[in-house]
Design a protein around this motif. Structure first.
Motif, PDB file in Angstrom:
ATOM      1  N   THR A 166      62.695  39.816  71.921  1.00  0.00           N
ATOM      2  CA  THR A 166      62.620  38.352  72.044  1.00  0.00           C
ATOM      3  C   THR A 166      61.195  37.797  72.043  1.00  0.00           C
ATOM      4  N   PRO A 167      60.227  38.428  72.744  1.00  0.00           N
ATOM      5  CA  PRO A 167      58.876  37.836  72.797  1.00  0.00           C
ATOM      6  C   PRO A 167      58.038  38.044  71.536  1.00  0.00           C
ATOM      7  N   PHE A 168      58.624  38.636  70.492  1.00  0.00           N
ATOM      8  CA  PHE A 168      57.822  39.025  69.333  1.00  0.00           C
ATOM      9  C   PHE A 168      58.374  38.407  68.042  1.00  0.00           C
ATOM     10  N   PRO A 169      58.091  37.129  67.807  1.00  0.00           N
ATOM     11  CA  PRO A 169      58.661  36.441  66.642  1.00  0.00           C
ATOM     12  C   PRO A 169      58.229  37.032  65.302  1.00  0.00           C
ATOM     13  N   LEU A 170      57.007  37.514  65.212  1.00  0.00           N
ATOM     14  CA  LEU A 170      56.550  38.076  63.933  1.00  0.00           C
ATOM     15  C   LEU A 170      57.271  39.388  63.627  1.00  0.00           C
ATOM     16  N   LEU A 171      57.534  40.182  64.644  1.00  0.00           N
ATOM     17  CA  LEU A 171      58.274  41.421  64.430  1.00  0.00           C
ATOM     18  C   LEU A 171      59.733  41.134  64.087  1.00  0.00           C
ATOM     19  N   LYS A 172      60.311  40.121  64.690  1.00  0.00           N
ATOM     20  CA  LYS A 172      61.684  39.750  64.355  1.00  0.00           C
ATOM     21  C   LYS A 172      61.778  39.291  62.907  1.00  0.00           C
ATOM     22  N   ALA A 173      60.800  38.508  62.469  1.00  0.00           N
ATOM     23  CA  ALA A 173      60.775  38.068  61.070  1.00  0.00           C
ATOM     24  C   ALA A 173      60.546  39.247  60.132  1.00  0.00           C
ATOM     25  N   PHE A 174      59.681  40.180  60.556  1.00  0.00           N
ATOM     26  CA  PHE A 174      59.416  41.384  59.774  1.00  0.00           C
ATOM     27  C   PHE A 174      60.696  42.196  59.602  1.00  0.00           C
ATOM     28  N   LYS A 175      61.442  42.387  60.675  1.00  0.00           N
ATOM     29  CA  LYS A 175      62.687  43.142  60.614  1.00  0.00           C
ATOM     30  C   LYS A 175      63.660  42.524  59.618  1.00  0.00           C
ATOM     31  N   SER A 176      63.789  41.225  59.666  1.00  0.00           N
ATOM     32  CA  SER A 176      64.683  40.530  58.742  1.00  0.00           C
ATOM     33  C   SER A 176      64.209  40.671  57.298  1.00  0.00           C
TER      34      SER A 176
END
Length: 212
Positions: A166-176
């Motif tokens: 949750t605290p890592f928006p860039l990693l979440k976008a990277f995963k997607s």
């Protein structure tokens, strides 16, 4: 879970699909036969047959496949970054995977440690890398082996405790983003060669074969 590293050979620069055949060890006899036939250099798996070679050792296998499909950076500096990031990814991946087989009396403490390392050491480091250059990929602004490794780690983390992302928006976008690459997306779909997480029965069977 079937490692995403197996799809490295499928995700070449020109989107060439390279099918592979996977042979699983089902019994101690299967492993002994491979040893006796001289197929395992250090009497252990994994072993990959490719281009007339029988390669052992995970890093050697991944490096060869990444080099073959132009997924290992354009120069020594990029390869050094890829190796450095990959080692950090491996450290956390092993910590999470070990939770499956650790003794019950150690699980609570090791789970707490893995969560702490995930949210306070490793994910912040990779979030910082992405923020520092603002590019879609970790190294050189193009797909390399370390992007596949990081996606695999993020999927492990998501299965472990999705709130850690949750605290890592860039990693979440990277995963997607990486999950949407055609051959990666195909590998992640139900019915592919990717394996689900091992259950208790499978773990016990693996213990008998590999004696861990």
């Amino acid at each position: 879970m079937e490692p995403l590293g197996n799809c490295l050979a499928k995700q070449g620069r020109s989107q060439i699909l390279s099918p592979f055949e996977e042979k699983l060890i089902q019994s101690p006899e299967d492993l002994e036969k491979l040893k006796k036939d001289g197929n395992l250099m250090f009497d252990q798996v994994p072993m990959v047959e490719i281009d007339g070679m029988k390669l052992a050792q995970t890093r050697a296998i991944l490096n060869y496949i990444a080099t073959k499909y132009d997924l290992y950076g354009k120069d020594m500096k990029e390869r050094a970054l890829i190796d450095m990031y990959s080692e950090g990814i491996l450290d956390l991946t092993e910590m999470i995977i070990q939770l499956v087989i650790c003794p019950p009396d150690q699980r609570e403490a090791k789970t707490a440690l893995a969560k702490d390392r995930t949210k306070n050491r490793y994910l912040p480091a990779f979030e910082k890398v992405l923020k520092s250059h603002g590019q879609d990929y970790l190294v050189g602004n193009r797909l390399t082996r370390v992007d596949i490794h990081l996606l695999e780690l993020l999927l492990y983390v998501e299965e472990f405790d999705a709130s850690l992302l949750t605290p890592f928006p860039l990693l979440k976008a990277f995963k997607s983003r990486i999950s949407s690459l055609p051959n990666v997306k195909k590998f992640l779909q139900p019915g592919s060669q990717r394996k689900p997480a091992m259950d208790a029965k499978q773990i016990e069977e693996a213990r008998k074969v590999f004696k861990f």
